[in-house]
Design a protein around this motif. Sequence first.
Motif, PDB file in Angstrom:
ATOM      1  N   LEU A 254      40.642  34.668  55.125  1.00 57.33           N
ATOM      2  CA  LEU A 254      40.442  35.571  54.000  1.00 57.33           C
ATOM      3  C   LEU A 254      39.108  36.275  54.198  1.00 57.33           C
ATOM      4  O   LEU A 254      38.099  35.627  54.512  1.00 57.33           O
ATOM      5  CB  LEU A 254      40.427  34.794  52.681  1.00 57.33           C
ATOM      6  N   ALA A 255      39.104  37.611  54.039  1.00 60.01           N
ATOM      7  CA  ALA A 255      37.875  38.376  54.262  1.00 60.01           C
ATOM      8  C   ALA A 255      37.668  39.388  53.147  1.00 60.01           C
ATOM      9  O   ALA A 255      38.619  39.978  52.625  1.00 60.01           O
ATOM     10  CB  ALA A 255      37.928  39.098  55.607  1.00 60.01           C
ATOM     11  N   VAL A 256      36.400  39.604  52.791  1.00 56.52           N
ATOM     12  CA  VAL A 256      36.019  40.591  51.793  1.00 56.52           C
ATOM     13  C   VAL A 256      34.650  41.138  52.198  1.00 56.52           C
ATOM     14  O   VAL A 256      33.856  40.445  52.829  1.00 56.52           O
ATOM     15  CB  VAL A 256      35.979  39.960  50.381  1.00 56.52           C
ATOM     16  N   HIS A 257      34.376  42.401  51.867  1.00 57.17           N
ATOM     17  CA  HIS A 257      33.090  42.993  52.206  1.00 57.17           C
ATOM     18  C   HIS A 257      31.994  42.362  51.352  1.00 57.17           C
ATOM     19  O   HIS A 257      32.178  42.134  50.154  1.00 57.17           O
ATOM     20  CB  HIS A 257      33.125  44.504  51.978  1.00 57.17           C
ATOM     21  N   GLU A 258      30.854  42.076  51.979  1.00 63.86           N
ATOM     22  CA  GLU A 258      29.789  41.372  51.282  1.00 63.86           C
ATOM     23  C   GLU A 258      29.254  42.133  50.068  1.00 63.86           C
ATOM     24  O   GLU A 258      28.788  41.527  49.099  1.00 63.86           O
ATOM     25  CB  GLU A 258      28.621  41.090  52.247  1.00 63.86           C
ATOM     26  N   ASP A 259      29.356  43.464  50.088  1.00 63.82           N
ATOM     27  CA  ASP A 259      28.811  44.261  48.986  1.00 63.82           C
ATOM     28  C   ASP A 259      29.640  44.168  47.710  1.00 63.82           C
ATOM     29  O   ASP A 259      29.141  44.475  46.623  1.00 63.82           O
ATOM     30  CB  ASP A 259      28.698  45.734  49.394  1.00 63.82           C
ATOM     31  N   VAL A 260      30.913  43.792  47.819  1.00 63.22           N
ATOM     32  CA  VAL A 260      31.786  43.813  46.635  1.00 63.22           C
ATOM     33  C   VAL A 260      32.374  42.449  46.298  1.00 63.22           C
ATOM     34  O   VAL A 260      33.169  42.338  45.356  1.00 63.22           O
ATOM     35  CB  VAL A 260      32.946  44.826  46.817  1.00 63.22           C
ATOM     36  N   ARG A 261      31.980  41.414  47.001  1.00 65.90           N
ATOM     37  CA  ARG A 261      32.633  40.111  46.777  1.00 65.90           C
ATOM     38  C   ARG A 261      32.413  39.589  45.360  1.00 65.90           C
ATOM     39  O   ARG A 261      33.240  38.832  44.853  1.00 65.90           O
ATOM     40  CB  ARG A 261      32.136  39.094  47.796  1.00 65.90           C
ATOM     41  N   ALA A 262      31.303  39.990  44.707  1.00 69.84           N
ATOM     42  CA  ALA A 262      31.032  39.520  43.351  1.00 69.84           C
ATOM     43  C   ALA A 262      31.564  40.469  42.281  1.00 69.84           C
ATOM     44  O   ALA A 262      31.464  40.173  41.091  1.00 69.84           O
ATOM     45  CB  ALA A 262      29.528  39.314  43.156  1.00 69.84           C
ATOM     46  N   THR A 263      32.142  41.617  42.684  1.00 66.60           N
ATOM     47  CA  THR A 263      32.726  42.535  41.716  1.00 66.60           C
ATOM     48  C   THR A 263      33.861  41.817  40.986  1.00 66.60           C
ATOM     49  O   THR A 263      34.711  41.190  41.627  1.00 66.60           O
ATOM     50  CB  THR A 263      33.271  43.779  42.442  1.00 66.60           C
ATOM     51  N   PRO A 264      33.911  41.881  39.656  1.00 67.16           N
ATOM     52  CA  PRO A 264      34.904  41.081  38.919  1.00 67.16           C
ATOM     53  C   PRO A 264      36.338  41.243  39.394  1.00 67.16           C
ATOM     54  O   PRO A 264      37.067  40.251  39.528  1.00 67.16           O
ATOM     55  CB  PRO A 264      34.723  41.575  37.483  1.00 67.16           C
ATOM     56  N   ARG A 265      36.796  42.483  39.660  1.00 63.73           N
ATOM     57  CA  ARG A 265      38.195  42.640  40.048  1.00 63.73           C
ATOM     58  C   ARG A 265      38.450  42.054  41.429  1.00 63.73           C
ATOM     59  O   ARG A 265      39.528  41.509  41.694  1.00 63.73           O
ATOM     60  CB  ARG A 265      38.598  44.123  40.005  1.00 63.73           C
ATOM     61  N   ILE A 266      37.470  42.158  42.339  1.00 67.73           N
ATOM     62  CA  ILE A 266      37.626  41.594  43.682  1.00 67.73           C
ATOM     63  C   ILE A 266      37.606  40.068  43.605  1.00 67.73           C
ATOM     64  O   ILE A 266      38.437  39.387  44.208  1.00 67.73           O
ATOM     65  CB  ILE A 266      36.512  42.093  44.621  1.00 67.73           C
ATOM     66  N   LYS A 267      36.658  39.530  42.838  1.00 70.69           N
ATOM     67  CA  LYS A 267      36.548  38.080  42.721  1.00 70.69           C
ATOM     68  C   LYS A 267      37.783  37.485  42.053  1.00 70.69           C
ATOM     69  O   LYS A 267      38.226  36.376  42.420  1.00 70.69           O
ATOM     70  CB  LYS A 267      35.291  37.708  41.937  1.00 70.69           C
ATOM     71  N   ALA A 268      38.354  38.209  41.082  1.00 72.39           N
ATOM     72  CA  ALA A 268      39.565  37.707  40.424  1.00 72.39           C
ATOM     73  C   ALA A 268      40.697  37.535  41.430  1.00 72.39           C
ATOM     74  O   ALA A 268      41.433  36.537  41.388  1.00 72.39           O
ATOM     75  CB  ALA A 268      39.977  38.669  39.316  1.00 72.39           C
ATOM     76  N   VAL A 269      40.841  38.485  42.362  1.00 73.68           N
ATOM     77  CA  VAL A 269      41.921  38.417  43.341  1.00 73.68           C
ATOM     78  C   VAL A 269      41.621  37.374  44.414  1.00 73.68           C
ATOM     79  O   VAL A 269      42.514  36.606  44.804  1.00 73.68           O
ATOM     80  CB  VAL A 269      42.172  39.803  43.972  1.00 73.68           C
ATOM     81  N   THR A 270      40.384  37.309  44.906  1.00 69.36           N
ATOM     82  CA  THR A 270      40.064  36.311  45.937  1.00 69.36           C
ATOM     83  C   THR A 270      40.190  34.894  45.376  1.00 69.36           C
ATOM     84  O   THR A 270      40.683  33.997  46.063  1.00 69.36           O
ATOM     85  CB  THR A 270      38.654  36.529  46.511  1.00 69.36           C
ATOM     86  N   ASP A 271      39.770  34.684  44.119  1.00 71.07           N
ATOM     87  CA  ASP A 271      39.938  33.359  43.504  1.00 71.07           C
ATOM     88  C   ASP A 271      41.422  33.013  43.380  1.00 71.07           C
ATOM     89  O   ASP A 271      41.832  31.870  43.642  1.00 71.07           O
ATOM     90  CB  ASP A 271      39.287  33.327  42.123  1.00 71.07           C
ATOM     91  N   PHE A 272      42.222  34.008  42.998  1.00 71.51           N
ATOM     92  CA  PHE A 272      43.667  33.803  42.877  1.00 71.51           C
ATOM     93  C   PHE A 272      44.274  33.411  44.226  1.00 71.51           C
ATOM     94  O   PHE A 272      45.097  32.488  44.314  1.00 71.51           O
ATOM     95  CB  PHE A 272      44.316  35.076  42.348  1.00 71.51           C
ATOM     96  N   LEU A 273      43.872  34.108  45.279  1.00 65.77           N
ATOM     97  CA  LEU A 273      44.403  33.807  46.611  1.00 65.77           C
ATOM     98  C   LEU A 273      43.991  32.410  47.065  1.00 65.77           C
ATOM     99  O   LEU A 273      44.785  31.684  47.677  1.00 65.77           O
ATOM    100  CB  LEU A 273      43.916  34.860  47.618  1.00 65.77           C
TER     101      LEU A 273
END
Length: 283
Positions: A254-273
């Motif tokens: 699982l990968a996400v850009h470091e600049d947006v990993r704490a953005t609520p919508r991104i974090k909601a999806v990564t936590d879900f995954l």
Amino acid sequence: MFDWEDLRHFSAFSSAGSLSAAAKTLGVDHATVARRIASLEASLKLKLVDRRPRAYALTHEGQRVAELAEQMAMSSFALEHFASAGQQTVEGEVVLSAPPALLGSIVARRLGELYQRYPQLRLKLVGSKSKASLVRREADISIALARPTEPTLVVSLLGHLDYRLYASPGYLASATVRRYIGYDESQARSPQQQWLNLQAGQQPFALHSNDLRIQAQACAGGIGIACLPAFMAQEHGLKEAGSAQQTMSIEIWLAVHEDVRATPRIKAVTDFLQQQVRPLLRL
């Protein structure tokens, strides 16, 4: 002054490598890409491509402009990331890229809970066998079968996906000769296909496909034996066709850009995954 849309089309061409591939990426026809490149050349007074009978090729000036365009795109994406980082609510679009089989069989069918929790969230699922560049904003989040190497990404190992040999009950009951189903030449170097080749030995392949879902469906139709993950075999009512020792596994990242990993919508999806996908894998 040049038209920014001309530069965007040229940049898509330089990244994709052909007019048709760029047109597909941009959702336009190849004539539009060619026209935009010609317009950019006229504005810059530079020859950016050599127009050969069957293809366009970047000139030296074209390569340099492509490099500058890439730098400009990176700066634009960095600005987008910075702006997104200040968002406080779970809303807006998230683009998730992953292999089609994983998206369809594991992710998509479990999204109801996510949407009940965050009704303002919008997902775009991109099924792709190639790695999407998070740096170039081709996706916000990616699930990949190999560890991503872009330096600005935060990556985590979701787990290992096990593959075994499967066949339909009817095939196992009646087949006198073992036949196999595998990837075509586009995936010939994949770990799954190389392992399957070893299992098959000199025995024939009845069908090749670049799509694992098609392989599973053909397997369910009684054509032969396929190398599949357990969740896909269960979907199609398949039975194991090999010994307990005949298994291979691949890593799921699982990968996400470091600049947006704490953005609520991104974090909601990564936590879900993490919550939904990880339990289905072997750690």
